[in-house]
Design an enzyme around this catalytic site. Structure first.
Site, mmCIF file in Angstrom:
data_model
loop_
_atom_site.group_PDB
_atom_site.id
_atom_site.type_symbol
_atom_site.label_atom_id
_atom_site.label_comp_id
_atom_site.label_asym_id
_atom_site.label_seq_id
_atom_site.Cartn_x
_atom_site.Cartn_y
_atom_site.Cartn_z
ATOM 1 N N SER A 1 0.823 -1.214 0.000
ATOM 2 C CA SER A 1 0.000 0.000 0.000
ATOM 3 C C SER A 1 0.855 1.261 0.000
ATOM 4 O O SER A 1 1.825 1.375 0.751
ATOM 5 C CB SER A 1 -0.921 0.019 1.231
ATOM 6 O OG SER A 1 -1.573 1.265 1.322
ATOM 7 N N SER B 1 -0.613 4.155 0.674
ATOM 8 C CA SER B 1 -1.334 5.108 1.520
ATOM 9 C C SER B 1 -0.478 5.690 2.643
ATOM 10 O O SER B 1 -0.541 6.894 2.902
ATOM 11 C CB SER B 1 -2.591 4.462 2.110
ATOM 12 O OG SER B 1 -3.511 4.211 1.086
ATOM 13 N N LYS C 1 -13.115 -4.625 2.492
ATOM 14 C CA LYS C 1 -14.105 -3.571 2.276
ATOM 15 C C LYS C 1 -15.568 -4.002 2.457
ATOM 16 O O LYS C 1 -16.401 -3.186 2.837
ATOM 17 C CB LYS C 1 -13.926 -2.961 0.882
ATOM 18 C CG LYS C 1 -12.677 -2.099 0.765
ATOM 19 C CD LYS C 1 -12.620 -1.426 -0.587
ATOM 20 C CE LYS C 1 -11.476 -0.424 -0.637
ATOM 21 N NZ LYS C 1 -11.539 0.447 -1.798
ATOM 22 N N ASP D 1 -14.141 6.416 -2.134
ATOM 23 C CA ASP D 1 -13.513 6.081 -3.422
ATOM 24 C C ASP D 1 -14.137 6.866 -4.579
ATOM 25 O O ASP D 1 -13.445 7.308 -5.492
ATOM 26 C CB ASP D 1 -13.633 4.573 -3.701
ATOM 27 C CG ASP D 1 -12.785 3.742 -2.755
ATOM 28 O OD1 ASP D 1 -11.857 4.306 -2.136
ATOM 29 O OD2 ASP D 1 -13.044 2.532 -2.623
ATOM 30 N N GLY E 1 -16.265 -2.867 -16.828
ATOM 31 C CA GLY E 1 -16.093 -3.582 -15.567
ATOM 32 C C GLY E 1 -17.267 -3.350 -14.633
ATOM 33 O O GLY E 1 -17.940 -2.309 -14.718
HETATM 34 P P1 ATR Z 1 -12.614 -4.521 -7.861
HETATM 35 O O1 ATR Z 1 -13.337 -4.607 -6.556
HETATM 36 O O2 ATR Z 1 -11.186 -4.076 -7.733
HETATM 37 O O3 ATR Z 1 -13.369 -3.769 -8.908
HETATM 38 P P2 ATR Z 1 -13.501 -7.134 -8.645
HETATM 39 O O4 ATR Z 1 -14.730 -6.933 -7.853
HETATM 40 O O5 ATR Z 1 -12.791 -8.446 -8.532
HETATM 41 O O6 ATR Z 1 -12.426 -6.032 -8.352
HETATM 42 O O7 ATR Z 1 -13.847 -6.849 -10.183
HETATM 43 C C1 ATR Z 1 -12.959 -7.104 -11.178
HETATM 44 C C2 ATR Z 1 -13.555 -6.656 -12.518
HETATM 45 O O8 ATR Z 1 -12.621 -6.979 -13.540
HETATM 46 C C3 ATR Z 1 -14.852 -7.354 -12.887
HETATM 47 O O9 ATR Z 1 -15.646 -6.490 -13.673
HETATM 48 C C4 ATR Z 1 -14.341 -8.524 -13.722
HETATM 49 O O10 ATR Z 1 -15.285 -9.057 -14.621
HETATM 50 P P3 ATR Z 1 -16.327 -10.224 -14.130
HETATM 51 O O11 ATR Z 1 -17.422 -9.503 -13.397
HETATM 52 O O12 ATR Z 1 -16.755 -10.849 -15.378
HETATM 53 O O13 ATR Z 1 -15.523 -11.137 -13.240
HETATM 54 C C5 ATR Z 1 -13.252 -7.828 -14.488
HETATM 55 N N1 ATR Z 1 -12.264 -8.755 -15.048
HETATM 56 C C6 ATR Z 1 -11.324 -9.463 -14.384
HETATM 57 N N2 ATR Z 1 -10.557 -10.169 -15.255
HETATM 58 C C7 ATR Z 1 -11.046 -9.906 -16.496
HETATM 59 C C8 ATR Z 1 -10.685 -10.329 -17.829
HETATM 60 N N3 ATR Z 1 -9.667 -11.162 -18.045
HETATM 61 N N4 ATR Z 1 -11.399 -9.822 -18.860
HETATM 62 C C9 ATR Z 1 -12.424 -8.971 -18.655
HETATM 63 N N5 ATR Z 1 -12.812 -8.535 -17.437
HETATM 64 C C10 ATR Z 1 -12.138 -8.997 -16.367
#
Ligand code: ATR
Length: 283
Positions: A20, A22, A71, A108, A134
């Site tokens: 981190s 932070s 979180k 955030d 995402g």
């Molecule tokens: P955070 O809390 O940091 O946003 P997360 O909740 O694990 O992390 O979310 C990760 C995001 O990256 C999600 O939108 C995930 O898509 P899924 O909902 O389909 O899992 C996306 N993600 C992770 N790896 C990916 C990949 N190889 N291609 C496309 N999207 C990906």
């Protein structure tokens, strides 16, 4: 308000936490403001989170930030979760109140918005469609912030469509969900595109997104800050787009935390950004 006779204490709980940045940021502010205080990394295993949070008050902490993986779990531990954290579904900041009780909120989204405003003066959420890639925790904070700022059209695209649909249903704003195969077309006419996936993060594959439909004047943002420039941002920069990385989001969520903990709002200075960038680049 910060009491000059007290040693000010805050920290970040994570598992792992030593990566981190932070502490570097908050300790810079203590130094800059000439305050006696410290911000410490606290490596807390998930099973110990409740005990650790309850220890904040007796140890004299004003509060703490939370990072992966705490979180969501923290929401079931603190005494009060505010509406923002409730909607985003995660707590990023815990405040110890006068009576020792714990209050959880999420800064955030503020970090994301305030950073855009600092990096692109005059930026407006209603300047045109926003494509958000995402649908994880980061996306929820970004979408919440964009809606707070008056975004009129959010095009949400995610590998797993159901996750995007859940956000659209819960937020009940102008969010339209597009299938993953349409992600390239989602950039057509957009004023802003934001990557909130983990793609492009150190050790992860790059985001598979073509930028050919993105209008020249559009802004490209990423919430990732390691590396400082993801392949997605590098491609956008090469096409001449203004780009904003995730470091500023981290910097700017620190200010509202200070306001809640110490009654102060320290500045996100160029010097602070440089120090953080140097630290990240040198890792
Ligand atoms: P955070 O809390 O940091 O946003 P997360 O909740 O694990 O992390 O979310 C990760 C995001 O990256 C999600 O939108 C995930 O898509 P899924 O909902 O389909 O899992 C996306 N993600 C992770 N790896 C990916 C990949 N190889 N291609 C496309 N999207 C990906």
């Amino acid at each position: 308000m910060a009491d000059s006779t007290r040693f000010l204490l805050a920290g970040v709980m994570g598992w792992p936490v030593m990566h981190s940045r932070s502490p570097l940021m908050h300790n810079y502010w203590f130094g800059k403001l000439g305050l006696a205080g410290a911000y410490v990394p606290l490596a807390i295993e998930p099973a110990g989170l409740a005990a650790a949070l309850r220890a904040l008050a007796p140890l004299g902490f004003a509060g703490c930030n939370l990072t992966i993986p705490h979180k969501q779990q923290a929401m079931t531990i603190v005494d009060e979760v505010d509406e923002v954290a409730e909607r985003i579904g995660a707590i990023s900041c815990v405040v110890v109140r006068r009576d020792g009780s714990l209050y959880g909120t999420n800064n955030d989204w503020r970090g994301f918005i305030d950073n855009l405003k600092q990096e692109q003066p005059g930026w407006r959420a209603d300047a045109g469609p926003v494509a958000v890639i995402g649908a994880g925790g980061g996306s929820r904070a970004v979408c919440y912030g964009l809606l707070q700022e008056g975004a009129e059209e959010i095009r949400l695209v995610n590998r797993t469509t159901a996750h995007a649909e859940a956000i659209a249903d819960e937020f009940a704003g102008p969010i339209s969900v597009l299938p993953w195969v349409s992600r390239h077309e989602a950039l057509e006419g957009a004023a802003l595109v934001v990557n909130t996936t983990s793609c492009g993060m150190v050790g992860q594959p790059a985001l598979d997104l073509r930028l050919d439909r993105l209008p020249q004047r559009a802004l490209a943002a990423d919430i990732i800050y390691i590396p400082l420039e993801t392949p997605f941002l590098a491609a956008a920069r090469e096409r001449g787009h203004h780009t904003v990385n995730g470091l500023g989001m981290l910097l700017h969520q620190g200010r509202p935390a200070w306001k809640l903990w110490f009654g102060l709002e320290p500045e996100v200075t160029a010097e602070l950004r440089e120090r953080m960038e140097r630290s990240i680049a040198g890792q």
